[in-house]
Design an enzyme around this catalytic site. Structure first.
Site, PDB file in Angstrom:
ATOM      1  N   ASN A  99      -7.991  -6.429  -9.729  1.00  0.00           N
ATOM      2  CA  ASN A  99      -9.451  -6.476  -9.807  1.00  0.00           C
ATOM      3  C   ASN A  99      -9.903  -6.562 -11.260  1.00  0.00           C
ATOM      4  O   ASN A  99      -9.148  -6.277 -12.183  1.00  0.00           O
ATOM      5  CB  ASN A  99     -10.058  -5.247  -9.135  1.00  0.00           C
ATOM      6  CG  ASN A  99      -9.793  -3.990  -9.928  1.00  0.00           C
ATOM      7  OD1 ASN A  99      -8.668  -3.716 -10.345  1.00  0.00           O
ATOM      8  ND2 ASN A  99     -10.815  -3.241 -10.181  1.00  0.00           N
TER       9      ASN A  99
ATOM     10  N   CYS B   1     -12.751  -2.729 -16.899  1.00  0.00           N
ATOM     11  CA  CYS B   1     -11.315  -2.537 -16.753  1.00  0.00           C
ATOM     12  C   CYS B   1     -10.787  -3.466 -15.679  1.00  0.00           C
ATOM     13  O   CYS B   1     -11.536  -3.973 -14.848  1.00  0.00           O
ATOM     14  CB  CYS B   1     -10.971  -1.079 -16.444  1.00  0.00           C
ATOM     15  SG  CYS B   1     -11.564  -0.479 -14.862  1.00  0.00           S
TER      16      CYS B   1
ATOM     17  N   GLU C 261      -3.100  -1.641 -16.740  1.00  0.00           N
ATOM     18  CA  GLU C 261      -4.544  -1.440 -16.748  1.00  0.00           C
ATOM     19  C   GLU C 261      -5.099  -1.938 -18.076  1.00  0.00           C
ATOM     20  O   GLU C 261      -4.699  -1.479 -19.144  1.00  0.00           O
ATOM     21  CB  GLU C 261      -4.873   0.053 -16.553  1.00  0.00           C
ATOM     22  CG  GLU C 261      -6.345   0.374 -16.620  1.00  0.00           C
ATOM     23  CD  GLU C 261      -7.065   0.274 -15.279  1.00  0.00           C
ATOM     24  OE1 GLU C 261      -6.490  -0.287 -14.319  1.00  0.00           O
ATOM     25  OE2 GLU C 261      -8.213   0.757 -15.200  1.00  0.00           O
TER      26      GLU C 261
ATOM     27  N   ARG D 123       0.864  -1.185   0.000  1.00  0.00           N
ATOM     28  CA  ARG D 123       0.000   0.000   0.000  1.00  0.00           C
ATOM     29  C   ARG D 123       0.893   1.225   0.000  1.00  0.00           C
ATOM     30  O   ARG D 123       1.389   1.634   1.027  1.00  0.00           O
ATOM     31  CB  ARG D 123      -0.950   0.010   1.204  1.00  0.00           C
ATOM     32  CG  ARG D 123      -1.957   1.165   1.120  1.00  0.00           C
ATOM     33  CD  ARG D 123      -2.997   1.111   2.211  1.00  0.00           C
ATOM     34  NE  ARG D 123      -3.787  -0.095   2.133  1.00  0.00           N
ATOM     35  CZ  ARG D 123      -4.790  -0.283   1.283  1.00  0.00           C
ATOM     36  NH1 ARG D 123      -5.124   0.670   0.434  1.00  0.00           N
ATOM     37  NH2 ARG D 123      -5.453  -1.411   1.264  1.00  0.00           N
TER      38      ARG D 123
HETATM   39  P1  ATP Z   1      -7.539  -1.130  -1.558  1.00  0.00           P
HETATM   40  O1  ATP Z   1      -8.925  -1.468  -1.122  1.00  0.00           O
HETATM   41  O2  ATP Z   1      -6.518  -2.155  -1.213  1.00  0.00           O
HETATM   42  O3  ATP Z   1      -7.145   0.265  -1.214  1.00  0.00           O
HETATM   43  P2  ATP Z   1      -8.547  -0.265  -4.030  1.00  0.00           P
HETATM   44  O4  ATP Z   1      -9.911  -0.824  -4.005  1.00  0.00           O
HETATM   45  O5  ATP Z   1      -8.341   1.150  -3.648  1.00  0.00           O
HETATM   46  O6  ATP Z   1      -7.574  -1.173  -3.168  1.00  0.00           O
HETATM   47  P3  ATP Z   1      -8.568  -0.198  -6.840  1.00  0.00           P
HETATM   48  O7  ATP Z   1      -9.012   1.203  -6.850  1.00  0.00           O
HETATM   49  O8  ATP Z   1      -9.508  -1.267  -7.185  1.00  0.00           O
HETATM   50  O9  ATP Z   1      -7.891  -0.535  -5.448  1.00  0.00           O
HETATM   51  O10 ATP Z   1      -7.241  -0.287  -7.748  1.00  0.00           O
HETATM   52  C1  ATP Z   1      -6.964  -1.400  -8.586  1.00  0.00           C
HETATM   53  C2  ATP Z   1      -5.646  -2.042  -8.259  1.00  0.00           C
HETATM   54  O11 ATP Z   1      -4.624  -1.056  -8.132  1.00  0.00           O
HETATM   55  C3  ATP Z   1      -5.619  -2.795  -6.952  1.00  0.00           C
HETATM   56  O12 ATP Z   1      -6.118  -4.089  -7.073  1.00  0.00           O
HETATM   57  C4  ATP Z   1      -4.133  -2.820  -6.648  1.00  0.00           C
HETATM   58  O13 ATP Z   1      -3.486  -3.826  -7.394  1.00  0.00           O
HETATM   59  C5  ATP Z   1      -3.672  -1.482  -7.164  1.00  0.00           C
HETATM   60  N1  ATP Z   1      -3.586  -0.499  -6.077  1.00  0.00           N
HETATM   61  C6  ATP Z   1      -4.547   0.345  -5.638  1.00  0.00           C
HETATM   62  N2  ATP Z   1      -4.106   1.117  -4.640  1.00  0.00           N
HETATM   63  C7  ATP Z   1      -2.810   0.770  -4.443  1.00  0.00           C
HETATM   64  C8  ATP Z   1      -1.793   1.212  -3.539  1.00  0.00           C
HETATM   65  N3  ATP Z   1      -2.012   2.181  -2.665  1.00  0.00           N
HETATM   66  N4  ATP Z   1      -0.582   0.623  -3.605  1.00  0.00           N
HETATM   67  C9  ATP Z   1      -0.320  -0.350  -4.500  1.00  0.00           C
HETATM   68  N5  ATP Z   1      -1.243  -0.811  -5.375  1.00  0.00           N
HETATM   69  C10 ATP Z   1      -2.476  -0.266  -5.354  1.00  0.00           C
HETATM   70 ZN    ZN Z   2     -10.051   1.302 -14.617  1.00  0.00          ZN
HETATM   71 MG    MG Z   3      -7.672   2.065  -1.914  1.00  0.00          MG
END
Ligand code: ATP
Ligand code: ZN
Ligand code: MG
Length: 504
Positions: A437, A463, A360, A352
């Protein structure tokens, strides 16, 4: 929640309204209340719910109106319907409608509306609560009414009331698949281990790492697997999406509805004239410190944010266009540049971070093409995680915050729209980490960016964000640091780990 609208407005005409004009107004009001305002209203709706002119008066060139309504032909809609009618009725008396001035606009909400659900925005001049009613006095122009500002305010309040019922940012989580358990050979924290081996080191910004050669060999191996197993067989083409998202992009993507606490803001210089900046540069030369306060006065913006979700900035490429059937489904991906999120206290290891790397994948087409692609991707990912990476993982259907905020899920009543999170087990913390995701976003993006498809059918998009930090964290957490223990598919693509840096 029940809603009642009441407005007072002046309709200003080009000339004084004489007795003939008065009787024309009287007839128009009767016509409006009797027929015009009832058009399109379902049978059985009580009359007090339907817009009606409750009072009118004439003084010189001004026609004063009071209009009330419940939820049907809302007061402002009634005003605009009446504008057309009275415009032509008084046109016959050589009177032109010059201007509409909104004097008062009152919204009364009845039901469980807590004060925290009332937005603090300039349109809302005063809020009074009494006996189960919330009375909002709005300050709005005709233009605001045409932009449906009162409707949007009511919708927003309804959403806030609903969100409070859910108790904040909860995601609905439903398990779809769980892989077989894997033998636990390693229980360390991969970030600590990588840092100890000097594979990574903190960058100078918060939540930022400098990646040495070894983790990048892993990043590239994972990228190669994604290319060979997913991107090529499923026919995705590489593009490069911008990494600065303007407010226009974030407005159309819907992120402008709530992304503010999590973005990196981008500003631009007021001018690039060196003379304008000379004192700033001089201050640094004398003190060795960048004068941030001085900078604040010399920059414009913010004009937008650093890449947050990666796919929004693609959409202007097809904005306002109709895509030919022969191009559908469109299948593209971007792996250029970084994504940036202000994770605040949530920063943790490499999993994180505030600056991360992500592939993407984006696709769109008919509803059927879009949902089918999500299934194909799920199949390909399942193979990769089970057979190539040999991970212990699971996936679950979740409702992402932006859709929850937009009331998309449920509203459209379909199960196909939504996100599947892929999670890996982390032995060191006995927790599950979302490492990527797959989302079916419905018509949100095509609608927001006005993209159509040749057949005229509904256009949907999807996506999938593959987080390289998260893949690496998940992989190392389960497989450890001895390549002899790694699955063949990874070892093959990583090759020998490059020990470039040795320190004294
Ligand atoms: P989380 O709930 O862990 O914060 P998110 O729901 O914010 O994740 P998405 O917005 O779905 O994440 O982003 C898609 C992908 O981008 C995630 O599955 C992850 O692989 C990556 N990602 C998102 N936020 C981060 C971060 N802060 N650090 C590293 N990778 C990230
Ligand atoms: Zn997207
Ligand atoms: Mg997040």
């Amino acid at each position: 929640m029940h809603v009642h609208f009441a407005l007072k407005a002046d309709l200003c005409f080009s000339n004084e309204l004489g007795p003939d004009a008065r009787s024309a107004v009287d007839a128009a009001v009767k016509e409006a209340n009797g027929r015009l305002f009832c058009k399109g209203v379902p049978r059985g709706v009580p009359p007090e719910e339907i817009g009606r002119i409750t009072l009118w008066d004439v003084e010189e060139n001004i026609l004063f109106l009071e209009i009330e309504s419940g939820g049907y032909t809302r007061a402002h809609d009634a005003l605009f319907r009446f504008r057309k009618l009275i415009g032509s009725a008084l046109g016959k008396h050589h009177l032109g409608l010059r201007e509409i001035r909104v004097r008062e606009f009152r919204v009364t909400l009845t039901g469980d509306v807590m004060e925290s659900a009332i937005p603090r925005i300039p349109f809302i001049q005063s809020v009074k609560c009494d006996e189960g009613n919330v009375v909002l006095d709005l300050q709005v122009t005709t233009q605001d009414l045409e932009n449906r500002v009162p409707d949007r305010i009511v919708k927003l309040i309804e959403e806030k009331v609903q969100a409070a019922g859910y108790g904040g940012k909860t995601e609905h989580w439903e398990l779809l698949y769980e892989s077989p358990k894997k033998e636990r050979t390693y229980t360390g924290n991969p970030t600590d281990e990588m840092a100890a081996r000097h594979w990574i080191r903190h960058g100078s910004s918060r939540g930022q790492w400098i990646y040495g050669p070894q983790p990048i060999q892993l990043f590239r191996a994972f990228t190669a697997i994604v290319e060979e197993e997913i991107i090529k067989p499923l026919g995705f083409s590489e593009m490069v999406f911008p990494k600065l998202d303007t407010w226009d992009v974030l407005s159309r993507s819907g992120h402008a509805k709530g992304v503010y606490p999590e973005i990196y803001y981008v500003c631009i210089p007021k001018t690039r004239d060196p003379a304008f900046w000379e004192d700033v540069a001089d201050y640094f030369k004398v003190t060795g410190e960048v004068p941030v306060e001085m900078l604040r006065e010399r920059i414009d913006g913010p004009i937008g944010a650093l890449c947050y979700a990666q796919c929004p900035s693609f959409w202007p490429f097809v904005q306002g266009r109709t895509v030919a059937n022969s191009s559908l489904p469109v299948k593209i991906f971007d792996r250029s540049g970084t994504s940036h999120r202000y994770e605040s206290g949530g920063i943790h290891g490499i999993e994180r971070v505030d600056e991360f790397h992500r592939i993407e994948i984006v696709w769109f087409g008919t509803v059927d093409q879009t949902t089918r692609m999500a299934e194909d991707l799920h199949g390909a990912y399942t193979r990769v995680f089970n057979e190539l990476l040999e991970l212990e993982w699971r996936c679950a259907k979740v409702t992402p915050w932006f859709m929850a905020q937009e009331g998309m899920v449920g509203a459209c009543g379909c199960d196909a729209v939504g996100t599947t999170d892929y999670e890996a087990y982390l032995p060191y913390s006995d927790a599950w980490l979302e490492f990527q995701n797959v989302s079916v976003n419905g018509d949100k993006y095509p609608k927001g960016f006005n993209v159509k498809i040749q057949s005229g059918e509904e256009c949907w998009s999807g996506c999938s964000g593959i987080g390289l930090e998260r893949w690496t964290a998940a992989f190392l957490a389960q497989k450890g640091f001895d390549p002899a223990e790694w699955p063949e598919a990874v070892v093959q693509r990583v090759g020998t780990l490059n020990e470039v840096f040795r320190f004294l």
